[in-house]
Design an enzyme around this catalytic site. Structure first.
Site, PDB file in Angstrom:
ATOM      1  N   ARG A  47       0.859  -1.185   0.000  1.00  0.00           N
ATOM      2  CA  ARG A  47       0.000   0.000   0.000  1.00  0.00           C
ATOM      3  C   ARG A  47       0.893   1.232   0.000  1.00  0.00           C
ATOM      4  O   ARG A  47       2.122   1.122   0.100  1.00  0.00           O
ATOM      5  CB  ARG A  47      -1.043   0.002   1.126  1.00  0.00           C
ATOM      6  N   GLY A  48       0.259   2.418  -0.105  1.00  0.00           N
ATOM      7  CA  GLY A  48       1.034   3.650  -0.271  1.00  0.00           C
ATOM      8  C   GLY A  48       1.100   3.942  -1.765  1.00  0.00           C
ATOM      9  O   GLY A  48       1.446   3.061  -2.558  1.00  0.00           O
ATOM     10  N   ALA A  49       0.768   5.182  -2.134  1.00  0.00           N
ATOM     11  CA  ALA A  49       0.553   5.504  -3.548  1.00  0.00           C
ATOM     12  C   ALA A  49       1.721   5.112  -4.471  1.00  0.00           C
ATOM     13  O   ALA A  49       1.511   4.399  -5.461  1.00  0.00           O
ATOM     14  CB  ALA A  49       0.197   6.986  -3.676  1.00  0.00           C
ATOM     15  N   ARG A  89      -7.743  -0.003  -6.798  1.00  0.00           N
ATOM     16  CA  ARG A  89      -8.067   0.963  -5.734  1.00  0.00           C
ATOM     17  C   ARG A  89      -8.315   2.312  -6.414  1.00  0.00           C
ATOM     18  O   ARG A  89      -7.600   2.658  -7.355  1.00  0.00           O
ATOM     19  CB  ARG A  89      -6.917   1.072  -4.707  1.00  0.00           C
ATOM     20  N   GLN A 196      -1.457   2.103   9.994  1.00  0.00           N
ATOM     21  CA  GLN A 196      -0.209   2.220   9.232  1.00  0.00           C
ATOM     22  C   GLN A 196       0.858   2.974  10.030  1.00  0.00           C
ATOM     23  O   GLN A 196       2.052   2.721   9.865  1.00  0.00           O
ATOM     24  CB  GLN A 196      -0.460   2.970   7.907  1.00  0.00           C
ATOM     25  N   ASP A 237      -2.057  10.734  -1.762  1.00  0.00           N
ATOM     26  CA  ASP A 237      -2.502   9.716  -2.724  1.00  0.00           C
ATOM     27  C   ASP A 237      -2.878  10.333  -4.061  1.00  0.00           C
ATOM     28  O   ASP A 237      -2.845   9.665  -5.096  1.00  0.00           O
ATOM     29  CB  ASP A 237      -3.688   8.942  -2.157  1.00  0.00           C
ATOM     30  N   ASN A 247      -5.292  12.291   1.149  1.00  0.00           N
ATOM     31  CA  ASN A 247      -4.368  11.423   1.899  1.00  0.00           C
ATOM     32  C   ASN A 247      -5.184  10.659   2.934  1.00  0.00           C
ATOM     33  O   ASN A 247      -6.408  10.831   3.042  1.00  0.00           O
ATOM     34  CB  ASN A 247      -3.253  12.260   2.549  1.00  0.00           C
ATOM     35  N   LYS A 248      -4.534   9.811   3.674  1.00  0.00           N
ATOM     36  CA  LYS A 248      -5.174   8.905   4.629  1.00  0.00           C
ATOM     37  C   LYS A 248      -6.183   9.628   5.520  1.00  0.00           C
ATOM     38  O   LYS A 248      -5.933  10.753   5.965  1.00  0.00           O
ATOM     39  CB  LYS A 248      -4.079   8.243   5.470  1.00  0.00           C
TER      40      LYS A 248
END
Ligand code: MRU
Length: 355
Positions: A47-49, A89, A196, A237, A247-248
């Site tokens: 995960r993570g862009a 996603r 995370q 993201d 973002n998150k």
């Protein structure tokens, strides 16, 4: 940190450090085709862009290994697999970016046989992989000047080596400052529901010997009020054309609190995270994930049976809350719409009004 994304030429598979089990277990997840790659993306094995983008690039290559090269419709089959990968996603634009880069290379190559396309794509995926580490290192050098010796930096989610091919975006800025001899300590927000921050940011910083304390997400206001946070640096993201940042979930709240307490709030992201086709944050699709991530911690249920929950995975931070956006081409300052256009189109970021 050892590389968490590796392509094995011997086995012709993509090997991923399975982030679902960190920090307790370092398991390897094997992607051998499109289906397993999509599974890895959706369940957040990776995960993570930027890491999602690198994985998707290898996923395009793996797709070439499963289409029937003798079938007349192999191009249609391959395009369907690429569409499925690009849709794994919705929020991180790096996923679509990587699939588009691969498709453009296919268009440029013309009417080549499948085997030739496969080797072109594997070489390109390896290039995207290697370049991401370089980009983060350069970004870290640019961002390092925003941090002062002795700063305590708050970050949200994990925008580190694990969220990229290596080094990290937000954590890359912190690593860049440390590489320049500055003493920096980090507050990692735990980042409910997938944790995370608590699991991944704390894991990779502790492994590198960078001082880190984990804080509950709801501690931010108190920590800022007490003067314990000098700067905030987060990843992204997707960044819209006007500088609004996806973002998150929770990032927007941190940005509002930073504004209220006079704490500079920075974003670090490579140019592949910018989306000029999306005018503002209002048009960025927000991933709505399974309720189970909120109703359970591991196998333990924490909400009563049948009670509904929210699980939006991202939020939008409006550009007016952002002090600067660190990219591999420099640090962008407001007005972000102008600075972003200049960076993407002319390679000359506007850093003039950075405070
Ligand atoms: O759901 P995730 O873990 O993929 O979300 C990741 C983030 O929000 C990161 O901050 C973002 O992708 C930047 S990673 C360099």
């Amino acid at each position: 940190m050892t590389e968490h994304i590796q392509f094995s030429d011997d086995q012709n598979v993509l090997l991923l450090l399975d982030q679902r089990y960190l920090p307790n277990r370092e398991d390897t997840f094997v992607c051998k085709n499109t289906e397993t790659t999509i599974y890895a993306l959706q369940t957040m094995v990776v995960r993570g862009a930027p890491a999602i983008g690198v994985t998707a690039a290898y996923g395009c290559y793996l797709a070439t290994q499963e289409v029937d090269r003798d079938a007349t419709e192999w191009k249609t089959q391959l395009n369907q697999l690429l569409d499925a990968l690009a849709d794994a996603r919705p929020t991180a634009v790096n996923l679509r970016w990587a699939v588009t880069v691969m498709r453009e290379a296919w268009n440029a190559a013309g009417d080549i046989p499948l085997a030739e396309l496969a080797s072109t794509w594997l070489a390109l995926a390896k290039k995207i992989h290697a370049e991401d580490i370089e980009i983060n290192t350069v970004m870290g050098r640019h961002g390092a000047d925003l941090l002062e010796d002795g700063d305590t930096v708050m970050t949200h989610c994990n925008a580190g080596a694990l969220a990229t091919a290596g080094y990290g975006t937000a954590l890359g800025v912190i690593r860049g400052a440390i590489d320049k001899g500055k003493k920096i300590s980090v507050i990692a927000n735990e980042t409910r529901p997938f944790l995370q921050g608590a699991r991944l940011t704390a894991y990779e910083l502790a492994k590198d010997g960078i001082p880190v304390k984990v804080a509950c997400d709801n501690a931010t206001a108190l920590l800022m009020k007490k003067g314990l946070v000098d700067k905030v640096v987060v990843g992204a993201d997707r960044i819209a054309a006007n500088g609004d940042v996806a973002n998150k979930i929770g990032t927007y709240g941190v940005a509002l609190l930073a504004k209220a307490h006079g704490v500079p709030f920075y974003v670090a992201a490579p140019s592949s995270t910018f989306d000029l086709d999306t005018p503002s944050g209002d048009q960025i699709p927000i991933e709505d994930r399974t309720p189970r991530e909120v109703t359970h911690i591991g196998d333990h249920q924490i909400t009563p049976d049948g009670v509904e929950v929210f699980n939006f995975a991202f939020d939008i931070t409006p550009n007016e809350l952002i002090a600067g956006i660190v990219t591999e081409k420099g640090v962008l300052a407001a007005p972000f719409d102008v600075a972003i256009r200049e960076m993407i189109q002319h390679d000359t970021p506007n850093t003039s009004t950075l405070g």
